[in-house]
Design a protein around this motif. Structure first.
Motif, short mmCIF file in Angstrom:
data_model
loop_
_atom_site.label_atom_id
_atom_site.label_comp_id
_atom_site.label_asym_id
_atom_site.label_seq_id
_atom_site.Cartn_x
_atom_site.Cartn_y
_atom_site.Cartn_z
N ARG A 101 0.76 -1.08 -0.27
CA ARG A 101 -0.09 0.03 -0.19
C ARG A 101 0.45 1.53 -0.22
O ARG A 101 0.72 1.81 -0.60
CB ARG A 101 -1.26 -0.12 1.77
CG ARG A 101 -1.75 1.30 1.33
CD ARG A 101 -3.09 1.09 2.16
NE ARG A 101 -4.35 0.48 1.78
CZ ARG A 101 -5.31 -0.30 1.37
NH1 ARG A 101 -5.34 -0.33 2.94
NH2 ARG A 101 -5.50 -0.51 0.61
N CYS A 144 -8.84 -6.85 9.55
CA CYS A 144 -8.25 -5.94 8.35
C CYS A 144 -8.86 -5.71 6.93
O CYS A 144 -8.21 -5.02 6.45
CB CYS A 144 -6.62 -7.13 8.33
SG CYS A 144 -6.12 -7.24 9.55
N CYS A 147 -9.70 -2.33 5.53
CA CYS A 147 -8.91 -0.97 4.49
C CYS A 147 -8.52 -2.71 3.82
O CYS A 147 -7.42 -1.99 3.01
CB CYS A 147 -8.13 -0.79 5.50
SG CYS A 147 -8.88 0.00 6.48
N HIS A 148 -7.83 -3.69 3.78
CA HIS A 148 -7.21 -4.77 2.47
C HIS A 148 -8.35 -5.37 1.86
O HIS A 148 -8.09 -6.70 1.46
CB HIS A 148 -6.58 -5.47 3.40
CG HIS A 148 -5.62 -3.93 4.24
ND1 HIS A 148 -4.22 -3.82 3.11
CD2 HIS A 148 -4.86 -3.99 5.36
CE1 HIS A 148 -3.70 -2.91 3.44
NE2 HIS A 148 -3.79 -3.25 5.29
#
Ligand code: HEC
Length: 190
Positions: A101, A144, A147-148
């Protein structure tokens, strides 16, 4: 004459082997010296401290202000928090991935090949200077995914905020239980 040649060759080879080179080589984790085991313990403690710090800071922020604010926090706080742990523990430490990222989280040279090949076990490397470097896999947890996860599954305002901050973001598309990336730690010679 032939003997002289052989001896010369051996001398050259010997000198070459004795030259101090700053090399790093992978170790069998079950065959470490006592010193290396101590260095490994220090690496493990540092990794645990960083993981705990990041997760507790992130969770508190998400609860209090929501995930968009939490991205802001990752953006501004993850690297300073990492530097804090490094200073506290006296090691070099960071996070990395085969799909980054934040481009600032690039793998150190010694870890690059293992990261690219997505190794799933802890790997230990010895530096010729007596340092010990360790690579620890990080598995994606349910929390997680906010956001992932894949772009279609992450809330639209989050995707927008992430795209703005990380134009080269490759860290979407993970599922629970999949390998997300790594912690890496370098412990200097005792
Ligand atoms: C609120 C959103 C958010 C959540 C939740 C989140 N991350 Fe991240 N993650 C980010 C952002 C933003 C970055 C880039 C900034 C940084 O941390 O360096 C990042 C970076 C990373 C990195 C560093 C490698 C890279 O791609 O730059 C790893 C590893 C990572 N996250 C793993 C996790 C894991 C494991 C969890 C769950 C325990 C998690 N993340 C939860 C937003 C999030």
């Amino acid at each position: 004459m032939k003997n002289v040649l052989v001896i010369t060759l051996l001398l050259v080879l010997g000198a070459f082997l004795l030259l101090p080179t700053d090399s790093i080589s992978q170790l069998d984790i079950t065959k470490l010296t006592v010193t290396q085991q101590q260095q490994l313990e220090k690496a493990a403690a540092s990794k645990a401290a960083l993981g705990k710090k990041l997760v507790s800071t992130l969770t508190a922020k998400m609860k209090a202000e929501g995930p968009v604010a939490a991205i802001e926090l990752c953006n501004t706080e993850a690297l300073p928090l990492t530097a804090e742990i490094a200073a506290e523990q006296g090691v070099r430490i960071g996070r990395t991935s085969f799909r980054l990222r934040n481009p600032q989280n690039m793998a150190p040279v010694w870890a690059a090949a293992s990261v690219e090949s997505k190794v799933k076990d802890t790997q230990v490397f010895a530096g010729s200077d007596g340092s010990l470097s360790v690579l620890y896999p990080i598995i994606t947890q349910a929390n997680c995914l906010t956001c992932h996860a894949s772009v279609g599954m992450v809330a639209a305002p989050l995707v927008t905020a992430l795209h703005e901050k990380y134009p080269t973001d490759e860290a979407f598309g993970f599922i629970e239980g999949s390998l997300r990336g790594y912690f890496w730690v370098e412990v200097a010679a005792e």
